[in-house]
Write an enzyme that holds these catalytic residues in place. Structure first.
Site, short mmCIF file in Angstrom:
data_model
loop_
_atom_site.label_atom_id
_atom_site.label_comp_id
_atom_site.label_asym_id
_atom_site.label_seq_id
_atom_site.Cartn_x
_atom_site.Cartn_y
_atom_site.Cartn_z
N SER A 20 86.69 131.67 35.61
CA SER A 20 86.39 131.53 34.19
C SER A 20 86.15 132.92 33.61
CB SER A 20 85.19 130.59 33.97
OG SER A 20 85.01 130.33 32.60
N THR A 21 84.96 133.19 33.09
CA THR A 21 84.66 134.47 32.48
C THR A 21 84.90 135.62 33.46
OG1 THR A 21 82.94 133.36 31.20
CG2 THR A 21 82.92 135.78 31.20
N HIS A 47 89.90 129.21 33.10
CA HIS A 47 89.46 128.63 31.84
C HIS A 47 89.96 129.48 30.68
CE1 HIS A 47 85.82 126.65 34.06
NE2 HIS A 47 86.98 126.08 34.34
N MET A 140 81.26 131.25 34.29
CA MET A 140 80.08 130.47 33.92
C MET A 140 80.23 129.03 34.38
SD MET A 140 79.26 131.68 30.02
CE MET A 140 78.79 133.36 29.63
N ASP A 143 82.16 124.59 37.52
CA ASP A 143 83.45 123.98 37.77
C ASP A 143 83.96 124.33 39.16
OD1 ASP A 143 85.71 122.48 37.17
OD2 ASP A 143 86.77 124.17 36.29
#
Length: 209
Positions: A20-21, A47, A140, A143
């Site tokens: 993600s991030t 993401h 973050m 998931d």
């Protein structure tokens, strides 16, 4: 080590990566350190909103030797090819005969992540005799954790998480580590080499040799 009895000896079938991030930069570093011997189909959940994952695929395809593309509905997974889940949608893997097929679906109301690593991993639970390597990178949230919990009970699985020292956000890796679904925690620069070692490893019943 999350290795369940798998019957016959065999190689790993699939590498799945969740991020993600900070993920795009982490993926570039991971690919840079991963040896050429890694010729598995690679499926990535990053993401991102709709439209951005195609640009990411194009950039990675330009910079590295692997063929990198945004996953399309009904595509056949090929060795040495990287498939990035389309932003804003969901990616699952299904079996059709002796082939593994990508299935791209619209997100349902209530889906927290679009795409979702948990949903991808849950789809792998339905495939028999699949041997999976999984990597959880910076990001973050949590998931991937639930999906790994499900997957480790039904197939041969070895999961690696990025360490806190290199993660931009130590959310997704931390959640997976704390849940006990990670076999090894490594700094980002060491993960590619470790994957190379693992793809040369044969899976036997109940263990890795």
């Amino acid at each position: 080590m999350n290795i369940q009895p798998s019957g016959k000896p065999g190689r790993w079938d699939l590498l799945v990566i969740g991020a993600s991030t900070g993920g795009p930069a982490a993926l570039q570093k991971l690919f840079h350190s991963m040896p050429e011997e890694v010729e598995l189909p690679i499926v990535i959940v990053q993401h991102m909103p709709s439209g951005f994952t195609r640009s990411l695929a194009d950039r990675l395809n330009r910079d590295y030797r692997w063929s990198v593309k945004e996953a399309e509905d009904g595509g056949t997974l090929q060795k040495g090819t990287v498939y990035i889940a389309p932003g804003g949608r969901q990616l699952e893997i299904r079996r059709k005969g002796n082939r593994l097929i990508t299935a791209v679906n619209e997100s349902e109301t209530g889906d927290r992540y679009h795409p979702s690593m948990d949903l991808l991993l849950a789809s792998l639970c339905k495939l028999e005799d699949l041997r999976v390597l999984a990597v959880i990178l910076t990001g973050m949230g949590s998931d991937g954790t639930c999906g790994l919990k499900k997957l480790q009970t039904v197939t041969a699985l070895y999961a690696v998480a990025e360490s806190e020292e290199t993660a931009v956000v130590y959310g997704m890796p931390r959640a997976a580590v704390q849940a006990g679904v990670i076999d090894e925690v490594l700094p980002l620069h060491a993960i590619g080499e470790r994957i190379g070692q693992l793809v040369q490893t044969t899976v036997y019943e109940g263990e890795v040799k």
